[in-house]
Design a protein around this motif. Structure first.
Motif, mmCIF file in Angstrom:
data_model
loop_
_atom_site.group_PDB
_atom_site.id
_atom_site.type_symbol
_atom_site.label_atom_id
_atom_site.label_comp_id
_atom_site.label_asym_id
_atom_site.label_seq_id
_atom_site.Cartn_x
_atom_site.Cartn_y
_atom_site.Cartn_z
ATOM 1 N N ARG A 31 0.815 -1.219 0.000
ATOM 2 C CA ARG A 31 0.000 0.000 0.000
ATOM 3 C C ARG A 31 0.849 1.270 0.000
ATOM 4 O O ARG A 31 0.488 2.275 0.611
ATOM 5 C CB ARG A 31 -0.975 0.012 1.158
ATOM 6 C CG ARG A 31 -1.902 -1.174 1.149
ATOM 7 C CD ARG A 31 -3.246 -0.772 1.677
ATOM 8 N NE ARG A 31 -4.133 -1.934 1.672
ATOM 9 C CZ ARG A 31 -5.086 -2.126 0.780
ATOM 10 N NH1 ARG A 31 -5.277 -1.255 -0.174
ATOM 11 N NH2 ARG A 31 -5.864 -3.188 0.841
ATOM 12 N N LYS A 34 -0.134 3.624 -5.939
ATOM 13 C CA LYS A 34 -1.245 3.224 -6.790
ATOM 14 C C LYS A 34 -0.874 3.431 -8.255
ATOM 15 O O LYS A 34 -0.022 4.249 -8.581
ATOM 16 C CB LYS A 34 -2.472 4.076 -6.483
ATOM 17 C CG LYS A 34 -3.025 3.877 -5.108
ATOM 18 C CD LYS A 34 -4.227 4.767 -4.884
ATOM 19 C CE LYS A 34 -4.764 4.516 -3.501
ATOM 20 N NZ LYS A 34 -4.875 5.654 -2.679
ATOM 21 N N HIS A 54 -9.964 -7.480 -16.104
ATOM 22 C CA HIS A 54 -10.238 -8.183 -14.848
ATOM 23 C C HIS A 54 -9.256 -7.732 -13.759
ATOM 24 O O HIS A 54 -9.661 -7.451 -12.624
ATOM 25 C CB HIS A 54 -10.156 -9.695 -15.062
ATOM 26 C CG HIS A 54 -10.475 -10.492 -13.838
ATOM 27 N ND1 HIS A 54 -11.735 -10.541 -13.285
ATOM 28 C CD2 HIS A 54 -9.683 -11.233 -13.022
ATOM 29 C CE1 HIS A 54 -11.710 -11.292 -12.208
ATOM 30 N NE2 HIS A 54 -10.480 -11.727 -12.019
ATOM 31 N N ARG A 56 -7.640 -4.916 -13.672
ATOM 32 C CA ARG A 56 -7.979 -3.520 -13.353
ATOM 33 C C ARG A 56 -9.080 -3.475 -12.294
ATOM 34 O O ARG A 56 -8.980 -2.738 -11.315
ATOM 35 C CB ARG A 56 -8.437 -2.793 -14.617
ATOM 36 C CG ARG A 56 -8.914 -1.373 -14.361
ATOM 37 C CD ARG A 56 -9.743 -0.818 -15.479
ATOM 38 N NE ARG A 56 -10.907 -1.661 -15.696
ATOM 39 C CZ ARG A 56 -11.461 -1.895 -16.889
ATOM 40 N NH1 ARG A 56 -10.955 -1.347 -17.973
ATOM 41 N NH2 ARG A 56 -12.510 -2.669 -17.000
ATOM 42 N N ASP A 57 -10.109 -4.283 -12.480
ATOM 43 C CA ASP A 57 -11.223 -4.311 -11.520
ATOM 44 C C ASP A 57 -10.762 -4.804 -10.148
ATOM 45 O O ASP A 57 -11.158 -4.257 -9.121
ATOM 46 C CB ASP A 57 -12.355 -5.189 -12.051
ATOM 47 C CG ASP A 57 -12.972 -4.624 -13.328
ATOM 48 O OD1 ASP A 57 -12.748 -3.435 -13.636
ATOM 49 O OD2 ASP A 57 -13.663 -5.387 -14.026
ATOM 50 N N GLN A 58 -9.906 -5.830 -10.137
ATOM 51 C CA GLN A 58 -9.372 -6.350 -8.866
ATOM 52 C C GLN A 58 -8.540 -5.285 -8.152
ATOM 53 O O GLN A 58 -8.664 -5.101 -6.943
ATOM 54 C CB GLN A 58 -8.484 -7.578 -9.111
ATOM 55 C CG GLN A 58 -9.223 -8.832 -9.408
ATOM 56 C CD GLN A 58 -8.248 -9.994 -9.620
ATOM 57 O OE1 GLN A 58 -7.148 -9.821 -10.151
ATOM 58 N NE2 GLN A 58 -8.657 -11.168 -9.198
ATOM 59 N N MET A 60 -8.750 -2.090 -8.501
ATOM 60 C CA MET A 60 -9.630 -1.015 -8.049
ATOM 61 C C MET A 60 -10.248 -1.379 -6.697
ATOM 62 O O MET A 60 -10.253 -0.575 -5.766
ATOM 63 C CB MET A 60 -10.732 -0.757 -9.086
ATOM 64 C CG MET A 60 -11.629 0.414 -8.742
ATOM 65 S SD MET A 60 -10.858 2.027 -8.937
ATOM 66 C CE MET A 60 -11.097 2.295 -10.669
ATOM 67 N N ARG A 61 -10.732 -2.620 -6.579
ATOM 68 C CA ARG A 61 -11.328 -3.071 -5.313
ATOM 69 C C ARG A 61 -10.297 -3.108 -4.188
ATOM 70 O O ARG A 61 -10.622 -2.859 -3.029
ATOM 71 C CB ARG A 61 -11.965 -4.456 -5.486
ATOM 72 C CG ARG A 61 -13.299 -4.423 -6.220
ATOM 73 C CD ARG A 61 -13.999 -5.758 -6.177
ATOM 74 N NE ARG A 61 -13.275 -6.841 -6.802
ATOM 75 C CZ ARG A 61 -13.319 -7.155 -8.091
ATOM 76 N NH1 ARG A 61 -14.060 -6.450 -8.922
ATOM 77 N NH2 ARG A 61 -12.640 -8.173 -8.559
ATOM 78 N N ALA A 62 -9.047 -3.423 -4.531
ATOM 79 C CA ALA A 62 -7.981 -3.525 -3.521
ATOM 80 C C ALA A 62 -7.380 -2.161 -3.167
ATOM 81 O O ALA A 62 -6.484 -2.074 -2.331
ATOM 82 C CB ALA A 62 -6.876 -4.458 -4.026
ATOM 83 N N GLY A 63 -7.848 -1.103 -3.810
ATOM 84 C CA GLY A 63 -7.308 0.225 -3.525
ATOM 85 C C GLY A 63 -5.956 0.473 -4.158
ATOM 86 O O GLY A 63 -5.221 1.364 -3.737
ATOM 87 N N GLN A 64 -5.609 -0.297 -5.181
ATOM 88 C CA GLN A 64 -4.314 -0.165 -5.845
ATOM 89 C C GLN A 64 -4.398 0.645 -7.140
ATOM 90 O O GLN A 64 -3.395 0.831 -7.812
ATOM 91 C CB GLN A 64 -3.749 -1.548 -6.165
ATOM 92 C CG GLN A 64 -3.479 -2.380 -4.943
ATOM 93 C CD GLN A 64 -3.131 -3.806 -5.282
ATOM 94 O OE1 GLN A 64 -3.662 -4.406 -6.215
ATOM 95 N NE2 GLN A 64 -2.225 -4.377 -4.514
#
Length: 142
Positions: A31, A34, A54, A56-58, A60-64
């Motif tokens: 962390r 980003k 896929h 990218r979506d992961q 985004m959810r992980a805050g990366q």
């Protein structure tokens, strides 16, 4: 800190064990930073063609992943024909988001490298291999 991920790096980036991408993944997982992304048509097309939707979506959810949408397309249109590369969208995103590091492949687009490093434009640096890990600093990405 934020970085921009160049299309030519997608194949290597999708493999977290890749020796050159491992420091980037470690930086993201801790962390410390980003990846900046714009939802313009050009970025969407590149990420889709690169098999990155896929992931990218992961991320985004992980805050990366940080989404920047305001002003990128307009700035890219202004840069057309004004820069050496055909990567107006990357330079525009860097300028709008204040990003100074591009993750790209060492056999990458030299014109993009020139534009990204140009002090009149971005004045940034290009991460191409693990020895550049020092560029991946603590998160200052708002």
């Amino acid at each position: 800190m934020c970085v921009i991920l160049d299309t030519n790096t997608f194949g290597k980036f999708k493999n977290p064990a890749d020796e050159d991408m491992a420091p980037v993944w470690k930086w993201l997982d801790n962390r410390n930073g980003k990846i900046v992304y714009a939802n313009t048509e050009k970025f969407e097309d590149e990420w889709e063609r690169g098999g990155m939707s896929h992931l990218r979506d992961q991320m985004m959810r992980a805050g990366q992943l940080k989404l920047v949408s305001e002003g990128v397309k307009k700035k890219a249109d202004e840069l057309k024909g004004e820069i050496a590369s055909n990567d107006e969208h990357i330079i525009a995103l860097a300028l709008i988001a204040g990003v100074k590091v591009l993750v790209s492949y060492r056999e990458g687009d030299r014109d993009l490298f020139t534009d990204f490093k140009n002090r009149e434009l971005v004045g940034g640096k290009v991460y191409t291999r693990k020895t550049h890990a020092r560029m991946l600093t603590k998160d200052t990405c708002p």
